[in-house]
Scaffold this motif. Structure first.
Motif, PDB file in Angstrom:
ATOM      1  N   VAL A 172      32.183  26.726  13.493  1.00  0.00           N
ATOM      2  CA  VAL A 172      31.717  25.914  14.618  1.00  0.00           C
ATOM      3  C   VAL A 172      31.071  26.882  15.599  1.00  0.00           C
ATOM      4  O   VAL A 172      31.702  27.830  16.071  1.00  0.00           O
ATOM      5  N   LEU A 173      29.812  26.647  15.879  1.00  0.00           N
ATOM      6  CA  LEU A 173      28.992  27.571  16.650  1.00  0.00           C
ATOM      7  C   LEU A 173      28.637  26.972  18.005  1.00  0.00           C
ATOM      8  O   LEU A 173      28.043  25.899  18.065  1.00  0.00           O
ATOM      9  N   ASP A 174      29.032  27.643  19.072  1.00  0.00           N
ATOM     10  CA  ASP A 174      28.649  27.168  20.395  1.00  0.00           C
ATOM     11  C   ASP A 174      27.141  27.329  20.570  1.00  0.00           C
ATOM     12  O   ASP A 174      26.546  28.306  20.083  1.00  0.00           O
ATOM     13  N   GLU A 175      26.513  26.381  21.240  1.00  0.00           N
ATOM     14  CA  GLU A 175      25.066  26.445  21.447  1.00  0.00           C
ATOM     15  C   GLU A 175      24.656  27.729  22.156  1.00  0.00           C
ATOM     16  O   GLU A 175      23.533  28.229  21.970  1.00  0.00           O
ATOM     17  N   ALA A 176      25.574  28.300  22.943  1.00  0.00           N
ATOM     18  CA  ALA A 176      25.257  29.531  23.667  1.00  0.00           C
ATOM     19  C   ALA A 176      24.877  30.664  22.720  1.00  0.00           C
ATOM     20  O   ALA A 176      24.046  31.520  23.057  1.00  0.00           O
ATOM     21  N   VAL A 204      29.851  26.762   2.353  1.00  0.00           N
ATOM     22  CA  VAL A 204      29.621  27.060   3.781  1.00  0.00           C
ATOM     23  C   VAL A 204      29.346  25.774   4.547  1.00  0.00           C
ATOM     24  O   VAL A 204      28.501  24.967   4.146  1.00  0.00           O
ATOM     25  N   THR A 205      30.082  25.586   5.644  1.00  0.00           N
ATOM     26  CA  THR A 205      29.850  24.469   6.558  1.00  0.00           C
ATOM     27  C   THR A 205      29.570  25.030   7.943  1.00  0.00           C
ATOM     28  O   THR A 205      30.332  25.867   8.437  1.00  0.00           O
ATOM     29  N   ILE A 206      28.478  24.584   8.547  1.00  0.00           N
ATOM     30  CA  ILE A 206      28.117  25.041   9.894  1.00  0.00           C
ATOM     31  C   ILE A 206      27.979  23.825  10.793  1.00  0.00           C
ATOM     32  O   ILE A 206      27.301  22.860  10.447  1.00  0.00           O
ATOM     33  N   GLN A 207      28.637  23.878  11.945  1.00  0.00           N
ATOM     34  CA  GLN A 207      28.514  22.817  12.945  1.00  0.00           C
ATOM     35  C   GLN A 207      28.156  23.435  14.287  1.00  0.00           C
ATOM     36  O   GLN A 207      28.695  24.480  14.673  1.00  0.00           O
ATOM     37  N   LEU A 208      27.265  22.772  15.005  1.00  0.00           N
ATOM     38  CA  LEU A 208      26.842  23.224  16.321  1.00  0.00           C
ATOM     39  C   LEU A 208      27.590  22.441  17.397  1.00  0.00           C
ATOM     40  O   LEU A 208      27.617  21.198  17.357  1.00  0.00           O
ATOM     41  N   LEU A 209      28.182  23.159  18.331  1.00  0.00           N
ATOM     42  CA  LEU A 209      28.850  22.529  19.466  1.00  0.00           C
ATOM     43  C   LEU A 209      27.881  22.580  20.644  1.00  0.00           C
ATOM     44  O   LEU A 209      27.721  23.623  21.290  1.00  0.00           O
ATOM     45  N   PRO A 210      27.197  21.469  20.945  1.00  0.00           N
ATOM     46  CA  PRO A 210      26.133  21.505  21.958  1.00  0.00           C
ATOM     47  C   PRO A 210      26.679  21.537  23.384  1.00  0.00           C
ATOM     48  O   PRO A 210      27.820  21.149  23.649  1.00  0.00           O
ATOM     49  N   PHE A 211      25.835  22.001  24.296  1.00  0.00           N
ATOM     50  CA  PHE A 211      26.212  22.029  25.716  1.00  0.00           C
ATOM     51  C   PHE A 211      26.573  20.641  26.217  1.00  0.00           C
ATOM     52  O   PHE A 211      27.396  20.489  27.124  1.00  0.00           O
TER      53      PHE A 211
END
Length: 290
Positions: A172-176, A204-211
């Motif tokens: 889980v990737l923060d938008e920052a 591989v699973t990638i998710q974006l945690l948006p602002f």
């Protein structure tokens, strides 16, 4: 796992866990056990947590103290000593890795599931070479040779995702992390394209945690969770800070981080929407580079 060398960290933990259970079953204190092998309580503690290598003589003496007399059982446990003491590939880079991070590389290599939340950086296993070099060069005290070695070891770490029996990797990737221009457009453009490529990989699973999510459950910062195929081994939570790291394996701690990871996975964009967002970032980055 693809060999004892790659799983030595887990083998140490597994052997330590076996010794701890045998000691506790016999009601022997760590102080008593340490005295029996001409050591200390602290030495037993380090052995049982897999933080040190093992001497076969020490393990044999402990097995005798703990009442393990069956030859087959003793042989099985003593065989773990050689496996636990095998050196993984990362040990050849020990001068380029902090001691506290070497342990993480070993655990990461042996894990069956790795879940991570990152705030400032792209996760190490998903960094393209250009991005890696930009991150490493941020440490201006390093010589060019040291930069090259650190880039090499970080790229080498990524082999774990491509080998047979590769772990499930869920980030889980923060938008920052996408907004922070590590090395400028020159590194971010290939990095975003690399994320798009890795997102298609089955494990591989990638998710974006948006602002736009605002406040969320993981405001305490970045962390990683590792799970192992061996049922005897507990899940481990890895927390890194400026001068070291913490490894948490108490069930109550692990459970709390698992709940946080589950919560931010729900709050984040789905993998499909994340892929679309990454493609939009790539288009924006392309326009900026013109």
């Amino acid at each position: 796992m693809d060999g004892a060398g790659d799983s030595s960290t887990v083998r140490r933990i597994l052997l330590g866990t076996v010794l701890r259970k045998l000691r506790e079953a016999q009601g022997v204190s760590m102080k008593e056990a340490g005295y029996h092998i001409r050591g200390t309580e602290s030495k037993i503690s380090r052995m049982e947590t897999g933080k040190v290598s093992f001497k076969e003589r020490d393990v044999a003496d402990l097995l005798t103290l703990y009442g393990v007399t069956d030859d087959k059982e003793r042989e099985q446990i003593l065989n773990l000593v050689n496996e636990a003491n095998s050196l993984g590939w990362w040990h050849t880079y020990s001068e380029s890795l902090p001691n506290w991070f070497e342990a993480f590389v070993g655990l990461e290599t042996a894990a069956s599931i790795v879940r991570t939340y990152e705030v400032q950086y792209i996760p190490g296993l998903l960094q393209c070479p250009e991005y890696v070099r930009s991150v490493v060069r941020a440490n201006r005290s390093l010589s060019q040779d040291e930069v090259d070695r650190r880039v090499e070891v970080r790229v080498r770490r990524q082999d774990v995702l491509n080998r047979p029996g590769a772990p499930v990797f869920w980030a889980v990737l923060d938008e920052a992390a996408l907004r922070r221009p590590m090395g400028g457009v020159e590194s971010m453009q290939p990095q975003i394209e690399y994320l798009i490529e890795k997102a298609d990989q089955p494990n591989v699973t990638i998710q974006l945690l948006p602002f736009s999510v605002g406040a969320h459950a993981a405001e305490g910062g970045a962390f990683a969770m590792l799970r192992f195929a061996e049922q005897e081994l507990p899940d481990v939570v890895y927390l890194e800070h400026l001068t070291g790291a913490q490894y948490l394996d108490r069930p109550e701690d692990v459970e709390q981080y698992a709940r946080v990871m589950d919560r931010i996975s729900v709050d984040a964009l789905t993998p499909e929407d994340t892929l679309n967002a990454l493609k939009q970032f790539a288009m924006l980055s392309t326009r900026r580079s013109r």
